[in-house]
Motif scaffolding. Structure first.
Motif, mmCIF file in Angstrom:
data_model
loop_
_atom_site.group_PDB
_atom_site.id
_atom_site.type_symbol
_atom_site.label_atom_id
_atom_site.label_comp_id
_atom_site.label_asym_id
_atom_site.label_seq_id
_atom_site.Cartn_x
_atom_site.Cartn_y
_atom_site.Cartn_z
ATOM 1 N N HIS A 139 0.768 -1.424 0.115
ATOM 2 C CA HIS A 139 0.090 0.054 0.122
ATOM 3 C C HIS A 139 0.799 1.327 0.071
ATOM 4 O O HIS A 139 0.615 2.041 -0.706
ATOM 5 C CB HIS A 139 -0.943 0.067 1.080
ATOM 6 C CG HIS A 139 -2.014 0.933 1.031
ATOM 7 N ND1 HIS A 139 -3.391 0.731 0.425
ATOM 8 C CD2 HIS A 139 -2.238 2.213 1.282
ATOM 9 C CE1 HIS A 139 -3.980 1.776 0.651
ATOM 10 N NE2 HIS A 139 -3.330 2.648 1.094
ATOM 11 N N ALA A 140 2.045 1.088 0.795
ATOM 12 C CA ALA A 140 2.998 2.335 0.762
ATOM 13 C C ALA A 140 3.318 2.777 -0.675
ATOM 14 O O ALA A 140 3.432 4.203 -1.127
ATOM 15 C CB ALA A 140 4.114 2.101 1.818
ATOM 16 N N ILE A 141 3.903 1.565 -1.387
ATOM 17 C CA ILE A 141 4.425 1.740 -2.574
ATOM 18 C C ILE A 141 3.280 2.275 -3.434
ATOM 19 O O ILE A 141 3.486 3.309 -4.441
ATOM 20 C CB ILE A 141 4.822 0.437 -3.153
ATOM 21 C CG1 ILE A 141 6.390 0.153 -2.382
ATOM 22 C CG2 ILE A 141 5.250 0.680 -4.706
ATOM 23 C CD1 ILE A 141 6.582 -1.452 -2.879
ATOM 24 N N GLN A 142 2.046 1.884 -3.265
ATOM 25 C CA GLN A 142 0.972 2.377 -4.086
ATOM 26 C C GLN A 142 0.628 3.888 -3.761
ATOM 27 O O GLN A 142 0.500 4.756 -4.742
ATOM 28 C CB GLN A 142 -0.285 1.406 -3.955
ATOM 29 C CG GLN A 142 -1.538 2.105 -4.752
ATOM 30 C CD GLN A 142 -2.561 1.331 -4.412
ATOM 31 O OE1 GLN A 142 -2.748 0.221 -3.482
ATOM 32 N NE2 GLN A 142 -3.911 1.898 -4.616
ATOM 33 N N VAL A 143 0.748 4.352 -2.655
ATOM 34 C CA VAL A 143 0.760 5.713 -2.231
ATOM 35 C C VAL A 143 1.578 6.290 -3.004
ATOM 36 O O VAL A 143 1.247 7.608 -3.460
ATOM 37 C CB VAL A 143 0.675 5.840 -0.610
ATOM 38 C CG1 VAL A 143 0.926 7.415 -0.095
ATOM 39 C CG2 VAL A 143 -0.497 5.045 -0.203
ATOM 40 N N LEU A 144 2.901 6.112 -2.907
ATOM 41 C CA LEU A 144 3.988 6.939 -3.411
ATOM 42 C C LEU A 144 3.840 6.919 -5.101
ATOM 43 O O LEU A 144 3.999 8.226 -5.652
ATOM 44 C CB LEU A 144 5.478 6.187 -3.073
ATOM 45 C CG LEU A 144 5.794 6.491 -1.736
ATOM 46 C CD1 LEU A 144 6.981 5.928 -1.373
ATOM 47 C CD2 LEU A 144 5.742 7.886 -1.074
ATOM 48 N N LYS A 145 3.595 5.880 -5.515
ATOM 49 C CA LYS A 145 3.291 6.026 -6.981
ATOM 50 C C LYS A 145 1.857 6.851 -7.287
ATOM 51 O O LYS A 145 1.964 7.718 -8.246
ATOM 52 C CB LYS A 145 3.019 4.635 -7.700
ATOM 53 C CG LYS A 145 4.138 3.806 -7.647
ATOM 54 C CD LYS A 145 3.840 2.261 -8.384
ATOM 55 C CE LYS A 145 5.260 1.637 -8.564
ATOM 56 N NZ LYS A 145 4.985 0.247 -9.036
ATOM 57 N N ALA A 152 8.965 4.008 -7.326
ATOM 58 C CA ALA A 152 8.711 4.007 -5.641
ATOM 59 C C ALA A 152 9.532 3.109 -4.826
ATOM 60 O O ALA A 152 9.710 3.206 -3.717
ATOM 61 C CB ALA A 152 7.410 4.070 -5.520
ATOM 62 N N ASP A 153 9.608 1.970 -5.310
ATOM 63 C CA ASP A 153 10.133 0.945 -4.803
ATOM 64 C C ASP A 153 11.677 1.173 -4.248
ATOM 65 O O ASP A 153 12.052 1.042 -3.004
ATOM 66 C CB ASP A 153 10.673 -0.376 -5.438
ATOM 67 C CG ASP A 153 9.270 -1.118 -6.139
ATOM 68 O OD1 ASP A 153 8.193 -0.697 -5.635
ATOM 69 O OD2 ASP A 153 9.418 -2.030 -6.971
ATOM 70 N N THR A 154 12.334 1.990 -5.063
ATOM 71 C CA THR A 154 13.611 2.649 -4.636
ATOM 72 C C THR A 154 13.288 3.758 -3.750
ATOM 73 O O THR A 154 14.391 3.915 -2.701
ATOM 74 C CB THR A 154 14.580 3.021 -5.906
ATOM 75 O OG1 THR A 154 14.447 1.928 -6.920
ATOM 76 C CG2 THR A 154 15.987 3.613 -5.339
ATOM 77 N N ARG A 155 12.635 4.585 -4.222
ATOM 78 C CA ARG A 155 12.320 5.893 -3.036
ATOM 79 C C ARG A 155 11.984 5.548 -1.677
ATOM 80 O O ARG A 155 12.335 6.181 -0.936
ATOM 81 C CB ARG A 155 11.062 6.532 -3.745
ATOM 82 C CG ARG A 155 11.391 7.330 -5.200
ATOM 83 C CD ARG A 155 12.688 8.429 -5.119
ATOM 84 N NE ARG A 155 12.858 9.013 -6.311
ATOM 85 C CZ ARG A 155 13.777 9.719 -6.487
ATOM 86 N NH1 ARG A 155 14.666 10.033 -5.422
ATOM 87 N NH2 ARG A 155 14.023 10.359 -7.684
ATOM 88 N N ILE A 173 1.491 14.869 0.606
ATOM 89 C CA ILE A 173 0.150 14.793 -0.300
ATOM 90 C C ILE A 173 -0.333 13.336 -0.121
ATOM 91 O O ILE A 173 -1.458 12.962 0.136
ATOM 92 C CB ILE A 173 0.118 15.431 -1.567
ATOM 93 C CG1 ILE A 173 0.273 16.954 -1.370
ATOM 94 C CG2 ILE A 173 -1.087 14.998 -2.121
ATOM 95 C CD1 ILE A 173 0.587 17.853 -2.467
ATOM 96 N N GLY A 174 0.596 12.303 -0.686
ATOM 97 C CA GLY A 174 0.198 10.847 -0.804
ATOM 98 C C GLY A 174 -0.209 10.311 0.702
ATOM 99 O O GLY A 174 -1.128 9.621 0.815
ATOM 100 N N MET A 175 0.575 10.689 1.597
ATOM 101 C CA MET A 175 0.068 10.159 2.918
ATOM 102 C C MET A 175 -1.153 10.827 3.397
ATOM 103 O O MET A 175 -2.105 10.202 4.177
ATOM 104 C CB MET A 175 1.308 10.659 4.106
ATOM 105 C CG MET A 175 2.529 9.879 3.892
ATOM 106 S SD MET A 175 4.188 10.715 4.929
ATOM 107 C CE MET A 175 3.471 10.305 6.300
ATOM 108 N N GLY A 176 -1.434 12.064 3.166
ATOM 109 C CA GLY A 176 -2.791 12.629 3.272
ATOM 110 C C GLY A 176 -3.884 12.079 2.851
ATOM 111 O O GLY A 176 -4.841 12.018 3.432
ATOM 112 N N LEU A 177 -3.787 11.450 1.658
ATOM 113 C CA LEU A 177 -4.754 10.899 0.842
ATOM 114 C C LEU A 177 -4.510 9.434 0.928
ATOM 115 O O LEU A 177 -5.489 8.761 0.387
ATOM 116 C CB LEU A 177 -4.688 11.434 -0.649
ATOM 117 C CG LEU A 177 -5.063 12.844 -0.760
ATOM 118 C CD1 LEU A 177 -4.478 13.136 -2.455
ATOM 119 C CD2 LEU A 177 -6.474 13.067 -0.752
ATOM 120 N N SER A 178 -3.768 8.916 1.798
ATOM 121 C CA SER A 178 -3.765 7.467 1.602
ATOM 122 C C SER A 178 -4.724 6.647 2.338
ATOM 123 O O SER A 178 -5.139 5.462 1.655
ATOM 124 C CB SER A 178 -2.171 6.850 2.671
ATOM 125 O OG SER A 178 -2.611 7.388 3.958
#
Length: 578
Positions: A139-145, A152-155, A173-178
């Motif tokens: 889910h974290a990778i999806q959020v960053l993408k 996102a995997d490297t990031r 912003i990604g965390m806020g909308l996760s």
């Protein structure tokens, strides 16, 4: 079907007579005084106003994250019919993140520098109960993408300092909308970003919120951004709402005197002069509706035009010749890579004039500033200040250069010592350079505070007690303490609201005229460049791609890159009217 229509017709957020105060030794100090705001599902609403008007306090009150001794003292905050002001802290934790997302103002101070980006995104996902176990990382990778970060995997394994300002803001912003919240509160989400990155991020935010039906509450001091991105606008002044309604209607035809002053102070591409407030901001009265409260803008424009047309009688204060800076960056397996941050840059700045350096984040603007200040050593090339090469300077000679040339840095949060009060912060250059005695230094501090429109009572306060705009004014006061000949301003007004910004720009122009100051003005806000600079250099990937007078660059830009920068300015085509 009727149930859905009913839900859509009912306000998602309804603030009724909200009152917020901060407990001090002198009693309760009101910060928000009986405001009413209504936000419908899927709607975007912007709150604008000067620093200290109560914008951010209102945003933090909604999710019960008021700093220090702040507390809600009256009114209701109805979210989907539920009064958030009456919830316990445990109950609020279920609302925050899951139903209401929050994007804070400063991405660097809101991401932990010792934790990887991936760890921090995963923590937010766990805290909001969105996923558990192995699904958290997916889910974290999806959020960053979704936030627009490639690979996102490297990031995930990288740290905040390895991200640019725009990338850090995307993470927040990604965390806020996760958790797919129904409401997103964004507090100055793009104030530190250049216009092209800002446009990408706001376009992305708009797409995400539209796809998941999220309502957005923007806190901003950028009137163009408010008009372009928000359907509804709320104007706040001294803790109260003074005007609200459709954003374009308000900005094109403001009714309230305060809104008229905001609009008049906003720089635009059409500006050819500096607009100044007729009175100190602290004494601004709503009753001031007469034309005499404003500066004669035509006369100011003519004076500036005469100044630009007059032949230069002085030699160059700064000459930069073939300046290059190469950084060695450690690779993944330990091998070094070379990155050319500044590539064969040359320019000169006439004494008593302002030269603006503009360009996207990463174009090399701030690196040039550090090279001018000898905070970084040039790889090759030469910098002459008053005809002398600064490269060999050391010891007392270098200290003399520091006295002659002072900086105002970009980040008002990081450039002030949190353990030193404001009076000592401003007096520090005087102390270091052994200027005056204790009494004269105290008098100079009071004089500087007055110059940047801050009350002398702030001298005993600390940076955490000041707003972002107030902190930046303190940084400007500190830079002026030694009465330098050259001031390097790195995004010096990017954190300021339009009224304070107009006053600071006017102050800088007046000081330049009186003291013969030379400015190097680094900014991503081209509308500000229009009203403060004489010459402008446009930087891209470490090189100067266009350099000419302000009028030439803005009226007839030669390069497509320059045209793209101009086109990306929020509300550039909006006709603000008083």
């Amino acid at each position: 079907m009727s149930q859905t229509l009913t839900d859509l017709d009912r306000p998602l957020l309804e603030i009724k007579n909200l009152q917020v105060g901060f407990q001090t030794q002198r009693g309760l100090v009101p910060a928000v005084n009986g405001i009413d705001i209504t936000l419908m599902p899927g709607q975007t609403l912007a709150i604008v106003g000067e620093s200290g008007s109560g914008k951010s306090t209102t945003a933090h009150a909604i999710i019960n994250l008021l700093p220090g001794s702040g507390r809600i003292t009256g009114g209701e905050v109805l979210f989907d019919g539920q009064d958030l002001a009456k919830l316990t802290e445990h109950q609020m934790q279920d609302v925050r993140g899951r139903n209401i997302g929050f994007v804070p103002q400063d991405p660097m101070s809101n991401l932990n520098p010792v934790w990887s980006i991936g760890f921090q995104v995963e923590e937010a996902i766990r805290a909001n109960g969105i996923a558990s176990g192995k699904d958290v990382k997916k889910h974290a990778i999806q959020v960053l993408k979704e936030a627009g970060l490639a690979d996102a995997d490297t990031r995930m394994r990288q740290f905040p300092h390895q991200f640019s300002g725009g990338m850090r803001q995307r993470v927040l912003i990604g965390m806020g909308l996760s958790s797919r919240p129904r409401l997103l509160i964004a507090d100055e989400p793009t104030s530190a970003l250049d216009v092209t990155v800002q446009r990408v991020i706001l376009d992305h935010l708009e797409t995400l919120t539209r796809d998941i039906g999220t309502a957005v509450l923007f806190i901003t001091h950028d009137l163009g951004l408010a008009a372009e991105r928000a359907e509804q606008l709320v104007v706040m002044y001294k803790g109260k709402v003074v005007e609200s309604g459709p954003s374009r209607e308000i900005l094109e035809n403001p009714q309230h005197p305060y809104t008229q002053r905001l609009v008049a102070a906003a720089p635009s591409l059409a500006s050819r002069r500096i607009q100044a407030s007729g009175a100190a901001l602290g004494h601004l009265q709503h009753q001031e509706t007469d034309a005499g409260a404003h500066v004669d803008l035509i006369e100011a424009a003519e004076n500036r035009a005469e100044k630009q047309a007059a032949p230069h009688r002085h030699e160059s204060a700064i000459v930069v010749d073939s300046l290059t800076k190469v950084f060695k960056i450690r690779g993944e397996k330990g091998e070094g890579k070379h990155f050319k941050a500044v590539d064969d840059v040359s320019f000169s700045v006439e004494r008593g004039t302002t030269m603006a350096l503009v360009g996207e984040s990463g174009s090399g603007k701030s690196t040039v500033a550090k090279l001018l200040l000898r905070l970084e050593e040039a790889t090759s090339g030469r910098i002459d200040i008053d005809g002398a090469n600064i490269a060999p300077l050391a010891g007392r000679d270098l200290l003399g250069l520091r006295r002659k040339m002072q900086p105002v840095f970009q980040d008002p949060y990081g450039s002030l010592d949190p353990l030193r009060n404001i009076g000592n912060t401003i007096a520090e250059p005087l102390l270091v350079h052994k200027v005056g005695d204790r009494a004269s230094r105290r008098a100079r501090v009071d004089e500087l505070l007055e110059q940047v429109a801050l009350p002398s009572a702030l001298a005993t306060r600390y940076p955490n007690e000041l707003s972002g705009g107030q902190r930046q004014r303190v940084a400007i006061a500190r830079a002026l303490a030694l009465k330098p000949e050259i001031v390097i301003l790195d995004e010096a007004v990017s954190a300021l609201d339009v009224l304070v910004q107009a006053q600071i720009l006017t102050l800088l122009a007046e000081l330049q005229s009186e003291l013969g100051l030379t400015y190097v003005f680094i900014t991503h806000d081209l509308a500000v460049v229009r009203v403060i600079a004489d010459q402008v250099c446009v930087m891209q990937k470490g090189r100067i791609v266009e350099a000419a007078s302000v009028d030439e660059v803005f009226d007839n830009p030669r390069e497509q890159y320059t045209r793209d920068l101009l086109d990306a300015i929020p509300g550039a085509n909006l006709r603000l009217g008083a």
